[in-house]
Motif scaffolding. Structure first.
Motif, PDB file in Angstrom:
ATOM      1  N   ALA A 163       0.835  -1.200   0.000  1.00 19.44           N
ATOM      2  CA  ALA A 163       0.000   0.000   0.000  1.00 19.44           C
ATOM      3  C   ALA A 163       0.874   1.255   0.000  1.00 19.44           C
ATOM      4  CB  ALA A 163      -0.916   0.007   1.221  1.00 19.44           C
ATOM      5  N   ASN A 164       0.441   2.230  -0.779  1.00 18.76           N
ATOM      6  CA  ASN A 164       1.151   3.504  -0.827  1.00 18.76           C
ATOM      7  C   ASN A 164       0.966   4.227   0.498  1.00 18.76           C
ATOM      8  OD1 ASN A 164       1.138   6.589  -1.362  1.00 18.76           O
ATOM      9  ND2 ASN A 164       2.296   5.708  -3.078  1.00 18.76           N
ATOM     10  N   LEU A 165       2.072   4.645   1.086  1.00 17.07           N
ATOM     11  CA  LEU A 165       2.047   5.256   2.417  1.00 17.07           C
ATOM     12  C   LEU A 165       1.198   6.524   2.443  1.00 17.07           C
ATOM     13  CD1 LEU A 165       3.237   5.082   5.303  1.00 17.07           C
ATOM     14  CD2 LEU A 165       5.098   6.526   4.507  1.00 17.07           C
ATOM     15  N   LYS A 166       1.412   7.417   1.506  1.00 14.03           N
ATOM     16  CA  LYS A 166       0.674   8.683   1.506  1.00 14.03           C
ATOM     17  C   LYS A 166      -0.793   8.481   1.197  1.00 14.03           C
ATOM     18  CE  LYS A 166       4.644  11.534   0.492  1.00 14.03           C
ATOM     19  NZ  LYS A 166       5.346  12.366  -0.477  1.00 14.03           N
ATOM     20  N   ASP A 167      -1.099   7.609   0.235  1.00 16.57           N
ATOM     21  CA  ASP A 167      -2.496   7.375  -0.121  1.00 16.57           C
ATOM     22  C   ASP A 167      -3.247   6.668   1.002  1.00 16.57           C
ATOM     23  OD1 ASP A 167      -2.006   8.520  -2.577  1.00 16.57           O
ATOM     24  OD2 ASP A 167      -1.845   6.621  -3.648  1.00 16.57           O
ATOM     25  N   THR A 168      -2.597   5.693   1.619  1.00 18.05           N
ATOM     26  CA  THR A 168      -3.233   4.926   2.692  1.00 18.05           C
ATOM     27  C   THR A 168      -3.478   5.804   3.912  1.00 18.05           C
ATOM     28  OG1 THR A 168      -2.170   2.914   1.915  1.00 18.05           O
ATOM     29  CG2 THR A 168      -3.013   2.889   4.166  1.00 18.05           C
ATOM     30  N   LEU A 169      -2.473   6.599   4.264  1.00 14.09           N
ATOM     31  CA  LEU A 169      -2.582   7.432   5.465  1.00 14.09           C
ATOM     32  C   LEU A 169      -3.213   8.790   5.195  1.00 14.09           C
ATOM     33  CD1 LEU A 169       0.862   6.776   7.180  1.00 14.09           C
ATOM     34  CD2 LEU A 169      -1.301   5.588   7.514  1.00 14.09           C
ATOM     35  N   GLU A 170      -3.302   9.167   3.923  1.00 12.56           N
ATOM     36  CA  GLU A 170      -3.830  10.485   3.552  1.00 12.56           C
ATOM     37  C   GLU A 170      -3.141  11.584   4.357  1.00 12.56           C
ATOM     38  OE1 GLU A 170      -8.087  10.224   3.940  1.00 12.56           O
ATOM     39  OE2 GLU A 170      -8.221   8.656   2.428  1.00 12.56           O
ATOM     40  N   LEU A 171      -1.813  11.576   4.313  1.00 16.63           N
ATOM     41  CA  LEU A 171      -1.016  12.489   5.123  1.00 16.63           C
ATOM     42  C   LEU A 171      -1.039  13.918   4.599  1.00 16.63           C
ATOM     43  CD1 LEU A 171       2.255  10.425   5.667  1.00 16.63           C
ATOM     44  CD2 LEU A 171       0.436  10.801   7.304  1.00 16.63           C
ATOM     45  N   ASP A 172      -1.290  14.853   5.489  1.00 22.50           N
ATOM     46  CA  ASP A 172      -1.002  16.248   5.186  1.00 22.50           C
ATOM     47  C   ASP A 172       0.219  16.611   6.025  1.00 22.50           C
ATOM     48  OD1 ASP A 172      -1.823  16.810   7.816  1.00 22.50           O
ATOM     49  OD2 ASP A 172      -3.786  17.548   7.194  1.00 22.50           O
ATOM     50  N   SER A 173       0.668  17.848   5.968  1.00 18.49           N
ATOM     51  CA  SER A 173       1.915  18.207   6.653  1.00 18.49           C
ATOM     52  C   SER A 173       1.816  18.030   8.169  1.00 18.49           C
ATOM     53  CB  SER A 173       2.330  19.631   6.300  1.00 18.49           C
ATOM     54  OG  SER A 173       1.311  20.544   6.633  1.00 18.49           O
ATOM     55  N   LEU A 174       0.678  18.322   8.753  1.00 19.83           N
ATOM     56  CA  LEU A 174       0.502  18.152  10.193  1.00 19.83           C
ATOM     57  C   LEU A 174       0.505  16.665  10.568  1.00 19.83           C
ATOM     58  CD1 LEU A 174       0.097  19.460  12.923  1.00 19.83           C
ATOM     59  CD2 LEU A 174      -2.355  19.518  12.476  1.00 19.83           C
ATOM     60  N   ASP A 175      -0.150  15.847   9.751  1.00 19.34           N
ATOM     61  CA  ASP A 175      -0.150  14.405   9.991  1.00 19.34           C
ATOM     62  C   ASP A 175       1.255  13.832   9.904  1.00 19.34           C
ATOM     63  OD1 ASP A 175      -2.911  14.184  10.353  1.00 19.34           O
ATOM     64  OD2 ASP A 175      -3.264  13.906   8.211  1.00 19.34           O
ATOM     65  N   PHE A 176       2.047  14.346   8.972  1.00 19.23           N
ATOM     66  CA  PHE A 176       3.425  13.885   8.822  1.00 19.23           C
ATOM     67  C   PHE A 176       4.205  14.141  10.109  1.00 19.23           C
ATOM     68  CE2 PHE A 176       7.851  14.510   7.618  1.00 19.23           C
ATOM     69  CZ  PHE A 176       8.113  13.305   6.981  1.00 19.23           C
ATOM     70  N   VAL A 177       4.016  15.302  10.696  1.00 19.81           N
ATOM     71  CA  VAL A 177       4.676  15.618  11.968  1.00 19.81           C
ATOM     72  C   VAL A 177       4.203  14.655  13.048  1.00 19.81           C
ATOM     73  CG1 VAL A 177       4.918  17.360  13.782  1.00 19.81           C
ATOM     74  CG2 VAL A 177       5.050  18.039  11.382  1.00 19.81           C
ATOM     75  N   ASP A 178       2.912  14.387  13.089  1.00 17.36           N
ATOM     76  CA  ASP A 178       2.368  13.431  14.064  1.00 17.36           C
ATOM     77  C   ASP A 178       2.963  12.045  13.874  1.00 17.36           C
ATOM     78  OD1 ASP A 178       0.774  15.402  15.177  1.00 17.36           O
ATOM     79  OD2 ASP A 178      -1.044  14.797  14.093  1.00 17.36           O
ATOM     80  N   LEU A 179       3.149  11.644  12.623  1.00 13.00           N
ATOM     81  CA  LEU A 179       3.737  10.341  12.325  1.00 13.00           C
ATOM     82  C   LEU A 179       5.168  10.262  12.852  1.00 13.00           C
ATOM     83  CD1 LEU A 179       3.627   7.579  10.912  1.00 13.00           C
ATOM     84  CD2 LEU A 179       4.368   8.742   8.820  1.00 13.00           C
ATOM     85  N   VAL A 180       5.944  11.294  12.613  1.00 13.88           N
ATOM     86  CA  VAL A 180       7.336  11.326  13.086  1.00 13.88           C
ATOM     87  C   VAL A 180       7.374  11.270  14.613  1.00 13.88           C
ATOM     88  CG1 VAL A 180       9.421  12.749  13.208  1.00 13.88           C
ATOM     89  CG2 VAL A 180       8.233  12.468  11.027  1.00 13.88           C
TER      90      VAL A 180
END
Length: 80
Positions: free
Chosen positions: A29-46
Motif C-alpha cells: 500500500a502507498n504510504l501517503k495514499d493509505t494514510l492520507e497524510l497532510d503536513s501536520l499528519d506527517f509531523v504526528d507520524l514522526v
C-alpha cells in the motif's frame, strides 16, 4: 527488535492514531495514499515513531519511502 514486532507495532498505531482501516494496511500500500497524510499528519507520524521506537526521523529519511513495506524497512534499519 524483530521485524514482525515492528510491523505489528506500526500497524497498531496506524489504526489507533491515524484511523486507518486495518484492511488497508498492506505492505504494498502507498504510504501517503493509505494514510492520507497532510503536513501536520506527517509531523504526528514522526512524533509517533519517536515515541514508539525511540528513533529520530528527518524528512530525508522519507525520500525513498513510498509503500508501507518501505516504511517498515526504514524503521527496522533505524533500529538496527
Amino acid at each position: 527488535m524483530e521485524k514482525g514486532v515492528i510491523i505489528e507495532k506500526i500497524n497498531n498505531f496506524l489504526v489507533d492514531e491515524f484511523e486507518v482501516e486495518s484492511e488497508a494496511i498492506l505492505p504494498e500500500a502507498n504510504l501517503k495514499d493509505t494514510l492520507e497524510l497532510d503536513s501536520l499528519d506527517f509531523v504526528d507520524l514522526v512524533v509517533a515513531i519517536e515515541a514508539n521506537f525511540g528513533v529520530k526521523l528527518v524528512s530525508d529519511d522519507f525520500i525513498n519511502v513510498d509503500t508501507l513495506q518501505n516504511f517498515y524497512d526504514l524503521i527496522e534499519n533505524k533500529l538496527g
